[in-house]
Design an enzyme around this catalytic site. Structure first.
Site: not given
Length: 698
Positions: A228, A316, A334, A409, A418, A421, A427
């Site tokens: 990370e 985060y 993030d 995305c 899309c 997704c 959404c």
């Protein structure tokens, strides 16, 4: 109060189009011109979402209204956000309309002012979050509307929490992640280790009954923390090689704590943002000591509050370690997650503002808690006052959101995928795009139905100011599947169907507007174009400051070594090696200096650098090699590079610096400099020096 009641009554009577466009009710005197806009009776500044209702702004009233009445030629709609005046067509001649429009525009510009937005405070943000997330569920399921148009704050209540299919969609995202998690082959993605017994026995205690489990979890926490940290501001494809090389050299937290700073920086060389490496090193030295000495016995803490106290660990990274390693319901937000959630919530506000960021973090927190509770069958009442259960679901959920943002995305200028997704049903941005495609007749089997919405002005959204590019967006939307309107003062074709009667027939309005038909390619183009406008970031207006510095490569002829020195342990490029340099005064321009002044500054740098390594007398020859431009995150730097060769017979001084300078100044061979930890910009300066040397040798 009377004015407020009149305005509220007008809002209550207004009809709402499928994208949140408000249309005034037809008045008795509105039939004087069949071509006049149905919007001309409504002053859109009353619905401006950029200002709180308690701060009433000055609009086109007072003197402006008198100017309009005196003109007696047209009705004007004012949009104070875009500072535009749209004049509708009237029975007057074209010339009269043009002159009147010009005079009204001048009057509006002189009288219309913009109120300052109230200062954002912790209390105001808390009130905003409470209003958004703790509302009754029916208010949280508002119909799709374009966020630049009036809508209640509850419109942004996550459908992944409040819709009837929220649990189904949450499970769908987890199932999707499980199916794709290994496709990019990230070495730090591993199955979750059940830490329940470890957390129950308090891993922070000196005596832990599960020593083997503790070591396994400690290693897993180290790997997640390392990955990370490396992934901050760096692409996954770049990090994989560095991650593997790092673990081969420093396989455990203890080995990192015992390593020399030079080795840590050498392993990080090329990743940039070197402070990440130095902070990671400092963190290991704090975590590894036993509890009796104030450390954590090599095991990272399991709570966010404890983790953020460590060097280099922010909100985060702390959430990532707590959820992925320990299975705790903690959010990790993030850039990818911000993009996914702003589209899910339909938030058009500036994602760099504290209000929007806090809303996104709160949404992420509530979502991960809901996902954690999904693992067991309990009621809402039974959940109150209890922490969500520990499991692999929080970590999978956080990684799923990041993976969705990284692969599906996608950010602009790329178009989001899309169609792939798994949570497009919840959404807001996708739903808005579907409504727009339907408006253009691109969704077969789907009919638009205007909805009547009575919205209290005090409940209006305050985090979605109309974007600066809204006019450009509207033009782009009108170009896709719709004929452009070129006549001045003519409104969008969307409102054609409402002229005359003002609304559709009741029978059509009662028809079900939903359809299971998949969007066509044309419809999907409209949908993805709309989704790609999220998230909104206010354009940068402040230019990076510009600085200049002088870099002098000093070579001694006896052995061809160059003088290098080490930067301070704190600050920019901390602990890195570089050629002697000197920052030039702000406001001066190196290119405007005379040759004599340039030479004086080069000699000044040369004198100071050689004095520190014990050289008192020398002969020299100088050469200007060129300029290396380099951009840091907060300023631009122009590095003017010079090469100086000391002449034979000069006093060479000590091999290293004298006294306190012994560890920070030294003469190094070309090979040694190649292996040193240098910033990328200084490396480019060094390449310029090497090119000059090779030309001389040939």
């Amino acid at each position: 109060m009377a004015e407020t009641r009149r305005r509220s009554a007008r809002i209550a009577d207004a009809k709402v189009g499928p994208l949140g466009h408000y249309m005034a009710p037809k008045h008795a005197d509105s039939d004087s011109d069949s071509d006049s806009s149905a919007l001309s009776d409504i002053d859109e500044s009353e619905f401006d979402s950029d200002f709180r209702p308690t701060k009433r702004r000055k609009t086109a009233g007072g003197q402006t209204s008198r100017a309009v009445r005196k003109a007696k030629s047209t009705t004007v709609k004012t949009r104070t956000v875009t500072t535009k005046t749209v004049t509708t067509r009237t029975k007057a001649s074209a010339s009269t309309t043009a002159s009147t429009s010009s005079s009204i525009t001048t009057t509006l510009a002189a009288t219309t002012t913009t109120a300052a937005k109230p200062k954002v405070t912790a209390a105001s943000i808390h009130a905003l979050i409470t209003q958004l997330f703790d509302c009754p569920l029916p208010q949280g399921n508002e119909s799709p509307c374009h966020p630049s148009h009036p809508h209640p704050l509850t419109y942004h209540n996550p459908l992944l929490l409040s819709s009837p299919t929220s649990r189904t969609n949450r499970d769908a995202l987890l199932a999707w992640f499980d199916s794709v998690s290994s496709s990019r082959q990230m070495p730090w993605r591993k199955p979750w280790i059940d830490t329940t017994s470890l957390l129950v026995s308090s891993p922070s205690s000196a005596a832990c009954p599960h020593e083997e489990l503790k070591e396994t979890v400690a290693q897993r926490a180290y790997e997640v923390l390392l990955s990370e940290t490396m992934l901050q501001q760096t692409r996954v494809s770049t990090v994989i090689a560095y991650y593997n090389k790092w673990l081969a050299a420093l396989p455990t937290m203890q080995s990192l704590a015992a390593a020399q700073a030079e080795k840590v920086l050498s392993l990080w060389k090329g990743l940039g943002y070197y402070s990440r490496a130095t902070r990671l090193h400092a963190l290991a030295q704090l975590v590894c000591p036993p509890h009796e000495q104030g450390g954590h016995d090599g095991l990272l803490p399991h709570t966010v509050d404890q983790l953020v106290q460590l060097p280099g660990v922010g909100r985060y990274t702390a959430g990532a370690v707590a959820s992925i390693v320990y299975g705790r319901a903690e959010p990790m937000v993030d850039g990818n997650v911000i993009r996914v959630l702003t589209r899910q919530l339909g938030i058009r506000g500036d994602v760099k503002s504290k209000e929007v960021l806090d809303v996104v973090w709160e949404a992420a927190k509530r979502l991960v808690e809901a996902v954690a509770w999904d693992s067991i069958d309990v009621t809402e009442e039974e959940r109150k006052g209890k922490e969500p259960p520990v499991s692999d679901r929080p970590g999978r959920w956080g990684q799923a959101l990041m993976e969705l943002g990284a692969t599906v995305c996608l950010p602009a200028p790329a178009k989001p995928k899309c169609g792939l997704c798994p949570v497009k049903e919840t959404c807001r941005a996708y739903q808005e795009g579907v409504e727009m495609a339907s408006q253009k007749g691109l969704m077969q089997g789907r009919k638009m139905t205007p909805r009547t919405r009575v919205m209290d002005i005090e409940d209006s959204c305050t985090i979605c100011p109309p974007p600066e590019a809204e006019e450009c967006d509207n033009q782009e939307e009108s170009d896709v599947g719709t004929k452009k309107r070129k006549k001045i003062g003519e409104v969008s074709a969307f409102f054609d169907k409402f002229r005359g009667s003002g609304t559709r027939r009741k029978k059509e309005a009662e028809e079900d507007s939903k359809s299971t038909t998949e969007p066509s390619s044309g419809a999907m183009e409209v949908i993805t174009s709309h989704c790609s406008r999220y998230p909104y970031t206010r354009p940068k207006t402040k230019k990076l400051r510009e600085e200049e510095c002088l870099v002098v490569a000093i070579r001694r002829p006896s052995d061809g070594r160059y003088l290098i020195h080490k930067r301070p342990a704190k600050g920019l490029l901390a602990g890195m090696w570089e050629l002697p340099s000197h920052t030039l005064p702000v406001g001066s321009s190196w290119n405007d200096e005379s040759d004599a002044k340039k030479m004086d500054k080069v000699r000044m740098v040369l004198k100071e650098a050689l004095k520190e390594v014990g050289v008192r007398n020398w002969g020299k020859k100088e050469e200007e090699l060129g300029t290396v431009p380099w951009t840091f995150s907060h300023f631009k730097l122009a590095m003017h590079v010079w090469a100086v060769d000391l002449t034979e017979g000069g006093e060479v001084g000590s091999e290293r610096g004298e006294g306190s300078n012994a560890k920070t100044k030294r003469w190094a061979t070309v090979e040694e400099i190649e292996g040193e930890n240098m910033g990328t910009g200084m490396k480019k300066c060094w390449e310029l020096v090497k090119e000059s040397t090779s030309r001389e040798e040939t």
